[in-house]
Design an enzyme around this catalytic site. Sequence first.
Site, PDB file in Angstrom:
ATOM      1  N   HIS A 182     -14.538 -31.724 -31.195  1.00 34.45           N
ATOM      2  CA  HIS A 182     -15.766 -31.767 -32.009  1.00 34.45           C
ATOM      3  C   HIS A 182     -16.622 -32.979 -31.676  1.00 34.45           C
ATOM      4  O   HIS A 182     -16.176 -33.908 -30.972  1.00 34.45           O
ATOM      5  CB  HIS A 182     -15.409 -31.759 -33.498  1.00 34.45           C
ATOM      6  CG  HIS A 182     -14.613 -32.945 -33.962  1.00 34.45           C
ATOM      7  ND1 HIS A 182     -15.180 -34.187 -34.193  1.00 34.45           N
ATOM      8  CD2 HIS A 182     -13.295 -33.086 -34.242  1.00 34.45           C
ATOM      9  CE1 HIS A 182     -14.238 -35.034 -34.607  1.00 34.45           C
ATOM     10  NE2 HIS A 182     -13.085 -34.393 -34.629  1.00 34.45           N
ATOM     11  N   CYS A 198      -7.480 -34.866 -33.407  1.00 34.99           N
ATOM     12  CA  CYS A 198      -8.574 -34.102 -32.825  1.00 34.99           C
ATOM     13  C   CYS A 198      -9.172 -34.826 -31.623  1.00 34.99           C
ATOM     14  O   CYS A 198      -8.993 -36.023 -31.450  1.00 34.99           O
ATOM     15  CB  CYS A 198      -9.651 -33.817 -33.861  1.00 34.99           C
ATOM     16  SG  CYS A 198      -9.169 -32.547 -35.040  1.00 34.99           S
TER      17      CYS A 198
END
Length: 232
Positions: A182, A198
């Site tokens: 992301h 992440c």
Amino acid sequence: MEKRSAASPVTRNAHLHRRIFAAVLLVAFGLGTTPTHAETQIFDPQTRKWVKYDRQTATRYFARNKQPPEAFRRQVVKFRTAEEPGTIIIDGNQHFLYLVQPNHQAIRYGIGVGREGFGWAGIVRVGRTAEWPTWTPPAEMVERDPNARQWAAGMPGGPDNPLGARALYLYEGDQDTIYRIHGTPEPWTIGLDVSSGCIRMNNDDVIDLHSRIAVGAKVIVLMQGAALYKGV
């Protein structure tokens, strides 16, 4: 995404052979064999020396240059692999994400990865994508972080959203792994071990990646010594 699921990564002892397999992958892809969270260094053109790249250095560099070091900027590089074009290969130790291209090339992006204890490795896929995604902090974060508590029901997408401009949701089969690739509102963190598992990118870079990737794309995450996700 800012969560590391205790149930997702497999245990160290039960899957030692998978850890060895990940190390073999590192060699096979030519991505090096440095230890997990090895010290990251960059070349400082002002001093003409290699310097440790930590949070303090990164913050100063970005304040001065308004962009990350050259090594972490998007660029096309030579890249030999047996993987098909469109495959994403993440070298967590070196903080690079490669999008495989034809003719032994790849687009290389700088990334931020999981901080110590939150790194992982595995073979997953892009299950879905989103533009300006909503961020919903996991229950564990809501309990420990007062700033996250106000967004327990979800933070709308926008420039201050922790997921940034785009999100690629990583799945194993039909199951969401809870990990994402992301964007970020903190571009100075690219090149650092900063997340809870992440993979974060500059917003411009994740927009570019999102425009090139297809749902279902294979994602190979390499980080020597990290917990192995069961997709391996």
